[in-house]
Write an enzyme that holds these catalytic residues in place. Structure first.
Site, PDB file in Angstrom:
ATOM      1  N   ARG A 100       0.874  -1.181   0.000  1.00  0.00           N
ATOM      2  CA  ARG A 100       0.000   0.000   0.000  1.00  0.00           C
ATOM      3  C   ARG A 100       0.904   1.222   0.000  1.00  0.00           C
ATOM      4  O   ARG A 100       1.730   1.400   0.894  1.00  0.00           O
ATOM      5  CB  ARG A 100      -0.901   0.025   1.230  1.00  0.00           C
ATOM      6  N   HIS A 127      -7.677   0.581  -6.191  1.00  0.00           N
ATOM      7  CA  HIS A 127      -7.846  -0.209  -4.959  1.00  0.00           C
ATOM      8  C   HIS A 127      -8.490  -1.556  -5.319  1.00  0.00           C
ATOM      9  O   HIS A 127      -9.633  -1.837  -4.945  1.00  0.00           O
ATOM     10  CB  HIS A 127      -8.711   0.569  -3.959  1.00  0.00           C
ATOM     11  N   GLN A 130     -10.234  -4.032  -2.683  1.00  0.00           N
ATOM     12  CA  GLN A 130     -11.496  -3.528  -2.136  1.00  0.00           C
ATOM     13  C   GLN A 130     -12.666  -3.909  -3.047  1.00  0.00           C
ATOM     14  O   GLN A 130     -13.740  -4.305  -2.584  1.00  0.00           O
ATOM     15  CB  GLN A 130     -11.427  -2.000  -1.990  1.00  0.00           C
ATOM     16  N   ASP A 224     -17.276   7.283  -0.761  1.00  0.00           N
ATOM     17  CA  ASP A 224     -15.964   7.176  -0.108  1.00  0.00           C
ATOM     18  C   ASP A 224     -15.654   8.538   0.504  1.00  0.00           C
ATOM     19  O   ASP A 224     -16.320   9.539   0.184  1.00  0.00           O
ATOM     20  CB  ASP A 224     -14.914   6.789  -1.176  1.00  0.00           C
ATOM     21  N   CYS A 265     -16.336   1.887   1.380  1.00  0.00           N
ATOM     22  CA  CYS A 265     -15.137   1.065   1.640  1.00  0.00           C
ATOM     23  C   CYS A 265     -14.626   1.251   3.056  1.00  0.00           C
ATOM     24  O   CYS A 265     -13.907   0.398   3.567  1.00  0.00           O
ATOM     25  CB  CYS A 265     -14.057   1.391   0.619  1.00  0.00           C
ATOM     26  N   ARG A 293     -13.142  -8.144   3.150  1.00  0.00           N
ATOM     27  CA  ARG A 293     -11.759  -7.786   2.807  1.00  0.00           C
ATOM     28  C   ARG A 293     -10.842  -8.978   3.088  1.00  0.00           C
ATOM     29  O   ARG A 293      -9.900  -9.237   2.352  1.00  0.00           O
ATOM     30  CB  ARG A 293     -11.290  -6.567   3.616  1.00  0.00           C
TER      31      ARG A 293
HETATM   32  N1   CP Z   1     -11.154   0.127   2.913  1.00  0.00           N
HETATM   33  C1   CP Z   1      -9.857   0.131   3.263  1.00  0.00           C
HETATM   34  O1   CP Z   1      -8.949  -0.057   2.449  1.00  0.00           O
HETATM   35  O2   CP Z   1      -9.642   0.367   4.593  1.00  0.00           O
HETATM   36  P1   CP Z   1      -8.228   0.630   5.277  1.00  0.00           P
HETATM   37  O3   CP Z   1      -7.708   1.934   4.731  1.00  0.00           O
HETATM   38  O4   CP Z   1      -8.511   0.689   6.733  1.00  0.00           O
HETATM   39  O5   CP Z   1      -7.293  -0.499   4.916  1.00  0.00           O
HETATM   40  N1  NVA Z   2      -9.975   7.087  -1.106  1.00  0.00           N
HETATM   41  C1  NVA Z   2      -9.547   6.615   0.201  1.00  0.00           C
HETATM   42  C2  NVA Z   2      -9.807   5.153   0.330  1.00  0.00           C
HETATM   43  C3  NVA Z   2      -9.462   4.563   1.662  1.00  0.00           C
HETATM   44  C4  NVA Z   2      -9.717   3.083   1.724  1.00  0.00           C
HETATM   45  C5  NVA Z   2      -8.071   6.932   0.391  1.00  0.00           C
HETATM   46  O1  NVA Z   2      -7.293   6.692  -0.537  1.00  0.00           O
HETATM   47  O2  NVA Z   2      -7.710   7.415   1.453  1.00  0.00           O
END
Ligand code: CP
Ligand code: NVA
Length: 314
Positions: A100, A127, A130, A224, A265, A293
């Protein structure tokens, strides 16, 4: 297919396989509890995470492996070691890498220089893990026949908007994204990519700036956060103002079908992108989504490590 770097890497049959396996892992988490026996999976994150980290570590444990969590600046990358060198070293220790970070190009470079599967656990652009969790949840609500249904995302044109369009295209869905446009529109490349996939799968892609038109008759209303990880703080006020009409409220939900579900999400900000009434209400499936997840990351690890995904040839 070695890596899952982008949502668009997946073919329809890959998604079908992953969703079916995830559904099995939802019922029987320990179904394949020796698949990664005596093996390790590295999980490297330069952004915070609640779900993706927990899901990844739990998924590895359920497959009989050992997760190794590496936080942001723990690696020598912060002191100038190249991504390519890091990729080669991790390949010598782990059976897979879940990453990530900010730049999609860094994830692509890790994939290109690793001999092990690399899985995108979120970038600024995408993502993919997700979206698999989202589609298992969608199937639990509506089954496999999605004809006549509309799948709508409203809010910021961010990584989730891109992934929503792309996965909807792969699934042959009627998929809608509504944003304020301008700076907050989805990336044109992501829209073009989704349209290219849709041309083969029969999906319909709509990119709108009217949240009510987007919500009308939708079976799913998805949103989101308005400020994503890494978004510049000095743009917060202007961005929240532009996005205010896109908040998912009872009024907006009122335009959807009678069996519509609300999805997010997470993490969520009640009173910003969604009202507490909606996210904590009867139509919200957010906890099931969060649960999946783990089941989906477990399915991805299981099939990628065994070399069982074909990849998208479009
Ligand atoms: N939805 C999601 O990716 O959550 P986190 O940022 O907590 O991993
Ligand atoms: N768009 C958000 C998604 C988090 C799961 C971010 O990138 O912070």
């Amino acid at each position: 297919m070695k890596d899952l770097l982008h949502t668009a890497d997946l073919s329809r049959s890959d998604v079908e396989l992953l969703l079916d396996t995830a559904a099995d892992f939802a019922v029987k988490p320990l179904l394949a509890n020796t698949a990664l026996a005596n093996r390790t999976v590295a999980i490297y994150m330069t952004k915070p995470s609640t779900r993706t980290r927990l899901a990844s570590e739990t998924a590895v444990a359920h497959l009989g492996g050992t997760p190794i969590f590496i936080r942001g600046d723990d690696l020598q990358i912060g002191r100038g070691e190249t991504i390519a060198d890091t990729a080669r070293v991790i390949s010598g220790y782990a059976s897979a890498l879940i990453i990530r970070t900010f730049k999609q190009s860094d994830v692509d470079e890790l994939g290109a220089n690793s001999t092990i599967p690399v899985i995108n656990g979120l970038t600024d652009d995408d993502h993919p893990t997700q979206l698999l969790a989202d589609w298992v949840t969608i199937r639990e609500a509506f089954g496999k026949d999605i004809s006549g249904r509309k799948f709508t995302y409203v809010g910021d044109g961010n990584n989730m908007a891109h992934a929503w369009l792309t996965m909807g295209a792969i699934m042959g869905a009627h998929v809608v994204v509504a944003t304020p446009g301008g700076n907050y529109a989805p990336d044109q490349g992501a829209v073009a990519g989704a349209r290219a996939i849709a041309a083969k799968t029969g999906a319909t892609i709509e990119v709108l700036t009217d949240p009510e038109a987007a919500a009308k008759g939708a079976s799913v209303l998805y949103t989101d956060v308005w400020m994503s990880m890494g978004d510049p703080e000095d743009e917060r006020t202007a961005k929240l103002k532009a996005l205010a009409p896109f908040a998912v409220t009872e009024n907006l939900m009122g335009l959807t079908t009678s069996d519509a579900i609300f999805m997010h999400c997470l993490p969520a900000h009640r009173g910003e992108e969604v009202s507490a009434e909606v996210i904590d209400g009867k139509r919200s499936v957010i906890w099931r989504e969060a649960y999946h997840r783990r089941t989906t990351i477990q399915a991805i690890l299981y099939h990628l490590v065994r070399g069982e995904l074909s990849g998208n040839t479009i």
